[in-house]
Design a protein around this motif. Structure first.
Motif, short mmCIF file in Angstrom:
data_model
loop_
_atom_site.label_atom_id
_atom_site.label_comp_id
_atom_site.label_asym_id
_atom_site.label_seq_id
_atom_site.Cartn_x
_atom_site.Cartn_y
_atom_site.Cartn_z
N ALA A 48 0.94 -1.23 -0.20
CA ALA A 48 0.02 -0.14 -0.04
C ALA A 48 0.91 1.34 0.08
N ASP A 49 0.25 2.33 -0.73
CA ASP A 49 1.06 3.61 -0.70
C ASP A 49 2.53 3.65 -1.26
N PRO A 50 2.70 2.95 -2.22
CA PRO A 50 4.11 2.86 -2.93
C PRO A 50 4.72 3.82 -3.11
N GLY A 51 4.07 4.91 -3.23
CA GLY A 51 4.63 6.32 -3.45
C GLY A 51 4.99 7.21 -2.35
N GLU A 52 4.84 6.66 -1.00
CA GLU A 52 5.15 7.23 0.34
C GLU A 52 6.63 6.75 0.55
N VAL A 53 7.18 7.50 1.43
CA VAL A 53 8.52 7.13 2.21
C VAL A 53 8.30 6.43 3.28
N CYS A 54 8.30 5.07 3.49
CA CYS A 54 7.91 3.98 4.57
C CYS A 54 9.15 2.99 4.80
N PRO A 55 10.30 3.57 5.48
CA PRO A 55 11.27 2.84 5.80
C PRO A 55 10.88 1.32 6.35
N GLY A 56 11.58 0.35 6.11
CA GLY A 56 11.13 -1.19 6.70
C GLY A 56 9.79 -1.56 6.22
N ARG A 57 9.14 -0.89 5.09
CA ARG A 57 8.08 -1.47 4.50
C ARG A 57 8.52 -3.07 4.16
N ALA A 58 7.30 -3.62 4.29
CA ALA A 58 7.18 -5.37 3.86
C ALA A 58 7.43 -4.95 2.42
N MET A 59 8.66 -5.68 1.66
CA MET A 59 8.55 -5.96 0.27
C MET A 59 7.95 -7.19 0.00
N ALA A 60 7.12 -7.60 -0.94
CA ALA A 60 6.78 -8.79 -1.33
C ALA A 60 7.51 -9.60 -2.22
N ASP A 61 7.41 -11.00 -2.31
CA ASP A 61 8.00 -11.78 -3.36
C ASP A 61 9.55 -11.64 -3.26
N GLY A 62 10.18 -11.42 -2.00
CA GLY A 62 11.72 -11.63 -1.93
C GLY A 62 12.50 -10.36 -2.54
N ALA A 63 11.70 -9.30 -2.66
CA ALA A 63 12.32 -8.43 -3.23
C ALA A 63 13.08 -7.58 -2.06
N GLY A 64 14.28 -6.88 -2.79
CA GLY A 64 15.13 -6.24 -1.56
C GLY A 64 14.62 -4.83 -1.26
N ASP A 65 14.74 -4.37 -0.44
CA ASP A 65 14.50 -3.04 0.19
C ASP A 65 14.48 -2.03 -0.72
N ALA A 66 15.49 -1.96 -1.47
CA ALA A 66 15.61 -0.77 -2.58
C ALA A 66 15.00 -1.06 -3.74
N GLY A 67 14.25 -2.36 -3.75
CA GLY A 67 13.69 -2.57 -5.17
C GLY A 67 14.62 -3.12 -6.16
N LEU A 68 14.46 -2.74 -7.62
CA LEU A 68 15.50 -2.83 -8.42
C LEU A 68 16.64 -1.60 -8.72
N SER A 69 16.67 -0.94 -7.64
CA SER A 69 17.61 0.27 -7.83
C SER A 69 18.85 0.07 -8.03
N PHE A 70 19.44 -0.87 -7.52
CA PHE A 70 20.76 -1.49 -8.02
C PHE A 70 20.69 -2.39 -9.04
N GLY A 71 19.66 -2.52 -9.83
CA GLY A 71 19.63 -3.64 -10.95
C GLY A 71 19.26 -5.02 -10.46
N ASP A 72 19.46 -6.18 -11.11
CA ASP A 72 19.31 -7.40 -10.85
C ASP A 72 19.94 -8.12 -11.82
N GLY A 73 20.28 -9.60 -11.43
CA GLY A 73 20.92 -10.42 -12.32
C GLY A 73 22.39 -9.94 -12.74
N PRO A 74 22.96 -10.55 -13.74
CA PRO A 74 24.32 -10.55 -14.13
C PRO A 74 24.75 -9.18 -13.95
N HIS A 75 24.09 -8.22 -14.20
CA HIS A 75 24.68 -6.67 -14.25
C HIS A 75 24.23 -5.96 -12.93
N ARG A 76 23.94 -6.56 -11.95
CA ARG A 76 23.35 -6.05 -10.75
C ARG A 76 24.70 -5.22 -10.18
N CYS A 77 24.61 -3.93 -9.81
CA CYS A 77 25.69 -3.09 -9.48
C CYS A 77 26.64 -3.80 -8.27
#
Length: 394
Positions: free
Chosen positions: A312-341
């Motif tokens: 809920a409210d994905p456009g808000e700043v909510c530190p520690g929000r529960a990310m579903a599906d095993g996603a990291g806290d920063a989402g995909l901001s560092f990329g993912d896969g072979p070219h992840r930062c």
């Protein structure tokens, strides 16, 4: 799907054209767009794509004549390079090898601010980011201040203005590239030929890389480890200055809580909003079939706001929000896969160390907010003019 979505209300940087969760689709130029989290992550992890964007097309003109920088490689060669260099970026390595350096450099920048009474935050953060990345890479044979100036000039945006202005900017950029090589990269290479160290340049020399190939890697890591970190530090400070509750949570929190704040800001405001790939095989993406040989625009900024993952409210700043599906806290901001930062942990740690010291300074305040613009060639934001001051500055 073309308008700015109300989910982005807390973003400082307007991205436009965001439609989190929008089905995969192709535009009139046959570029395919992905804006939901699950498909975006799957595409970034796919082995049936190759890197696009970040000047990959220009870099590939040299393919066959020299080894491409790691950013532009794919497949087994790329995976082996990442495996061999992973040791430079592990949390343990960062803590033991670089934390004390980050502490000292952050203290230096805070001392500069204190002595002057005021400063441009992007300049302070860039000096910090340059010095930390230089240590990891091995660019330690020249002065940090001069290298920061040369790199800042080299990465200056070149695609604006008249045709003559763009040509002059390109000429000036090439001069600064040459200066970066002769004054920073070449001395470091020569020093490590004589006495190898435990850094990236020494590793590249052990693999038989030539000077131009090492220069290419240095430029790649400079962009990833210096420029993007500068922007994220400035952006995070901007959020803290303008959100008293967030600032209190950050300044009063332990390291774990502070990192959660930074990850949440980065989820909301990824430095690079879009990542690009070329498909090498036909790929099934949700209900769509993406053909081989087409360009795919992976909307990181949109995917990070996908309610299916961010809740809920994905456009808000909510530190520690529960990310579903095993996603990291920063989402995909560092990329993912072979070219992840690879430098994700370094970027977060140096940001936290610097901002913790900065916001502990008595009387710290923002004098002028930054001006923000998007650099379309890399889909990133650039912040300038965030002036800060401490007690004693008028």
């Amino acid at each position: 799907m073309s308008a700015e979505t109300p989910l982005e209300s807390k973003r400082k940087i307007g991205r436009g054209g965001q439609a989190p969760g929008c089905p995969v689709h192709a535009d009139t130029d046959d570029v395919w767009h992905i804006q939901d989290f699950a498909t975006a992550r799957s595409m970034l992890r796919s082995t049936e794509t190759r890197q696009a964007g970040f000047g990959a097309e220009n870099a590939r003109r040299h393919e066959g004549r020299m080894r491409m920088p790691v950013l532009f490689r794919d497949g087994p060669e790329h995976r082996e390079h990442r495996r061999q260099t992973a040791k430079y970026f592990t949390p343990k390595r960062v803590d033991t090898a670089y934390r004390s350096l980050m502490d000292r450099l952050a203290d230096e920048q805070c001392a500069t601010l204190r002595s002057r009474g005021g400063a441009d935050l992007s300049q302070l953060s860039f000096r910090l980011a340059v010095a930390v990345a230089a240590e990891v890479i091995g660019l330690t044979e020249s002065g940090r201040t001069g290298m920061a100036r040369r790199l800042d000039a080299f990465f200056e945006e070149k695609n604006s203005g008249s045709r003559l202005t763009r040509a002059w900017k390109e000429f000036h950029s090439n001069i600064n590239m040459g200066l970066f090589y002769w004054r920073d990269v070449r001395p470091a290479i020569n020093a490590r030929r004589r006495e190898p160290k435990d850094d990236l340049i020494s590793h590249l020399l052990s693999e038989g890389c030539t000077n131009p190939e090492i220069l290419g890697e240095c430029v790649t890591f400079a962009a990833a480890g210096m420029v993007t970190t500068r922007e994220f530090i400035t952006l995070s400070a901007w959020h803290l200055f303008t959100d008293p509750a967030l600032r209190a949570a950050y300044t009063r929190g332990e390291e774990k809580e502070r990192v959660a704040v930074l990850h949440e800001i980065l989820r909301l405001e990824p430095v690079v909003a879009n990542l690009f790939r070329w498909t090498t095989e036909e790929i099934q993406a949700g209900d769509a079939t993406i053909p081989a040989g087409v360009r795919v625009d992976i909307g990181v900024a949109a995917a990070n706001l996908d309610p299916a993952v961010a809740g809920a409210d994905p456009g808000e700043v909510c530190p520690g929000r529960a990310m579903a599906d095993g996603a990291g806290d920063a989402g995909l901001s560092f990329g993912d896969g072979p070219h992840r930062c690879p430098g994700a942990y370094i970027a977060i740690q140096e940001t936290d160390i610097f901002l913790t010291k900065l916001f502990a300074m008595p009387g710290l305040r923002m004098v002028t907010p930054p001006k923000a613009r998007i650099r379309p060639e890399i889909a990133s934001y650039e912040l300038t003019g965030l002036r800060i001051a401490v007690d004693g500055d008028a």
